[in-house]
Design a protein around this motif. Structure first.
Motif, short mmCIF file in Angstrom:
data_model
loop_
_atom_site.label_atom_id
_atom_site.label_comp_id
_atom_site.label_asym_id
_atom_site.label_seq_id
_atom_site.Cartn_x
_atom_site.Cartn_y
_atom_site.Cartn_z
N LEU A 160 39.86 36.31 52.87
CA LEU A 160 39.29 36.23 51.53
C LEU A 160 39.41 34.80 51.03
CD1 LEU A 160 38.14 37.62 48.97
CD2 LEU A 160 40.51 37.85 48.19
N TYR A 161 38.26 34.18 50.73
CA TYR A 161 38.23 32.85 50.14
C TYR A 161 38.01 33.00 48.64
CZ TYR A 161 37.77 30.91 54.83
OH TYR A 161 37.99 30.56 56.15
N VAL A 162 38.84 32.32 47.86
CA VAL A 162 38.73 32.36 46.39
C VAL A 162 38.37 30.97 45.91
CG1 VAL A 162 39.94 32.86 44.25
CG2 VAL A 162 40.45 34.21 46.29
N SER A 163 37.28 30.88 45.19
CA SER A 163 36.83 29.59 44.68
C SER A 163 36.75 29.63 43.16
CB SER A 163 35.45 29.23 45.26
OG SER A 163 34.45 30.07 44.73
N PRO A 164 36.75 28.46 42.51
CA PRO A 164 36.66 28.44 41.04
C PRO A 164 35.32 29.01 40.56
CG PRO A 164 37.40 26.32 41.91
CD PRO A 164 36.91 27.11 43.07
N ALA A 165 35.34 29.59 39.38
CA ALA A 165 34.11 30.08 38.76
C ALA A 165 33.33 28.89 38.19
CB ALA A 165 34.45 31.08 37.66
N ALA A 166 32.21 29.19 37.53
CA ALA A 166 31.37 28.13 36.97
C ALA A 166 32.12 27.27 35.95
CB ALA A 166 30.12 28.73 36.35
N ASN A 167 33.17 27.84 35.33
CA ASN A 167 33.94 27.09 34.35
C ASN A 167 35.04 26.23 34.98
OD1 ASN A 167 35.84 28.97 35.13
ND2 ASN A 167 35.98 30.00 33.15
N GLY A 168 35.12 26.25 36.31
CA GLY A 168 36.09 25.42 37.01
C GLY A 168 37.45 26.07 37.20
N GLU A 169 37.63 27.31 36.73
CA GLU A 169 38.92 27.98 36.83
C GLU A 169 38.87 29.08 37.89
OE1 GLU A 169 40.02 29.45 33.03
OE2 GLU A 169 40.11 27.46 32.08
N TYR A 170 40.00 29.24 38.58
CA TYR A 170 40.09 30.31 39.56
C TYR A 170 40.15 31.66 38.84
CZ TYR A 170 40.96 26.99 43.34
OH TYR A 170 40.84 25.98 44.27
N PRO A 171 39.58 32.70 39.44
CA PRO A 171 39.61 34.01 38.78
C PRO A 171 41.01 34.61 38.73
CG PRO A 171 38.73 34.20 41.00
CD PRO A 171 38.87 32.73 40.73
N GLU A 172 41.24 35.45 37.73
CA GLU A 172 42.48 36.20 37.61
C GLU A 172 42.17 37.65 37.97
OE1 GLU A 172 46.64 36.48 36.67
OE2 GLU A 172 45.31 34.73 36.79
N PHE A 173 42.73 38.09 39.10
CA PHE A 173 42.43 39.43 39.59
C PHE A 173 43.31 40.47 38.91
CE2 PHE A 173 41.23 36.58 43.11
CZ PHE A 173 39.90 36.96 43.25
N SER A 174 42.82 41.70 38.89
CA SER A 174 43.54 42.79 38.22
C SER A 174 43.64 43.99 39.15
CB SER A 174 42.83 43.18 36.93
OG SER A 174 41.50 43.60 37.20
N GLY A 175 44.45 44.96 38.73
CA GLY A 175 44.61 46.18 39.51
C GLY A 175 45.17 45.90 40.89
N GLU A 176 44.65 46.61 41.88
CA GLU A 176 45.11 46.42 43.26
C GLU A 176 44.89 44.99 43.75
OE1 GLU A 176 44.41 50.68 42.59
OE2 GLU A 176 43.28 48.85 42.17
N LEU A 177 43.89 44.31 43.18
CA LEU A 177 43.57 42.96 43.63
C LEU A 177 44.49 41.89 43.04
CD1 LEU A 177 39.66 43.05 43.57
CD2 LEU A 177 41.26 43.81 45.35
N ALA A 178 45.40 42.28 42.16
CA ALA A 178 46.33 41.31 41.57
C ALA A 178 47.19 40.64 42.64
CB ALA A 178 47.22 42.00 40.53
N LEU A 179 47.27 41.26 43.81
CA LEU A 179 48.01 40.66 44.92
C LEU A 179 47.41 39.32 45.33
CD1 LEU A 179 50.36 41.20 46.91
CD2 LEU A 179 48.70 42.31 48.43
#
Length: 205
Positions: A160-179
């Motif tokens: 899983l590759y995580v990249s910044p959103a259009a606002n330049g910030e990395y997403p904050e995951f919730s639920g099971e994906l908070a890992l």
């Protein structure tokens, strides 16, 4: 995921079904493997009951296990020839690398990856075996089953590759994906890995 078939695995088949009339309809949508010479069905039936309100559309997914690359497949919703469609023969390839997107989010055009609608991500992990890597720049608005499916896919060896959103910030995951809210740029999760990349182009290399 990217239009290519991976033999000897479950391959998602996504069909967009539309009702162009002013009346609601109920159909049985069937995906079947056919005998190329006669058109007769080969193997068991795979059927989904589909309700469509007037002038509406919806996606329907099937997950056939495909062994032979030259099999022919037909989608049908009735007995008449006008109520069936031969599916185009897919290209053969390896596991896919895709970028998940949401219709409600801002999509960026610079990504070199195949864009795949997050609403079509399979709700069970056995249908993710044709995926190699996924890019996310947002927290998907999923029900629990899809969140678990993505997490289990990573734990089984996905990247899983995580990249910044259009606002330049990395997403904050919730639920099971908070890992995936890891403080490090790279973290092992089961047999897989979560990696942060500065832009979407980095995930394509």
């Amino acid at each position: 995921y990217d239009g290519r078939l991976v033999p000897n695995r479950f391959n998602p088949v996504s069909l967009l079904v539309s009702n162009t009339t002013e009346k609601p309809v109920n159909i049985q949508l069937e995906l079947r493997k056919s005998d190329g010479s006669t058109g007769d069905r080969v193997g068991a039936r795979t059927v989904e009951d589909v309700f469509l309100s007037p002038f509406s559309s919806r996606w329907v997914q099937f997950y056939p296990f495909i062994t032979r690359v030259n099999d022919e497949w037909i989608a049908s919703w009735g007995r008449f020839p006008s109520q069936q469609k031969d599916l185009p023969a897919p290209k053969i390839g390896g596991p896919s690398i895709v970028s998940l997107y949401s219709d409600s989010a801002v999509r960026r055009s610079e990504s070199k990856l195949k864009a795949f609608p997050e609403e079509l991500f399979p709700p069970f992990v056995s249908a993710t075996n044709t995926l190699q890597a996924v890019l996310l720049d947002h927290n998907p608005r999923w029900q629990e089953q899809r969140r678990k499916s993505l997490l289990q896919w990573v734990q089984r060896g996905g990247h899983l590759y995580v990249s910044p959103a259009a606002n330049g910030e990395y997403p904050e995951f919730s639920g099971e994906l908070a890992l995936f809210n890891q403080p490090l740029d790279s973290a092992e999760i089961g047999q897989g890995r979560m990696l942060r990349c500065k832009d979407q182009a980095a995930a394509a290399t």
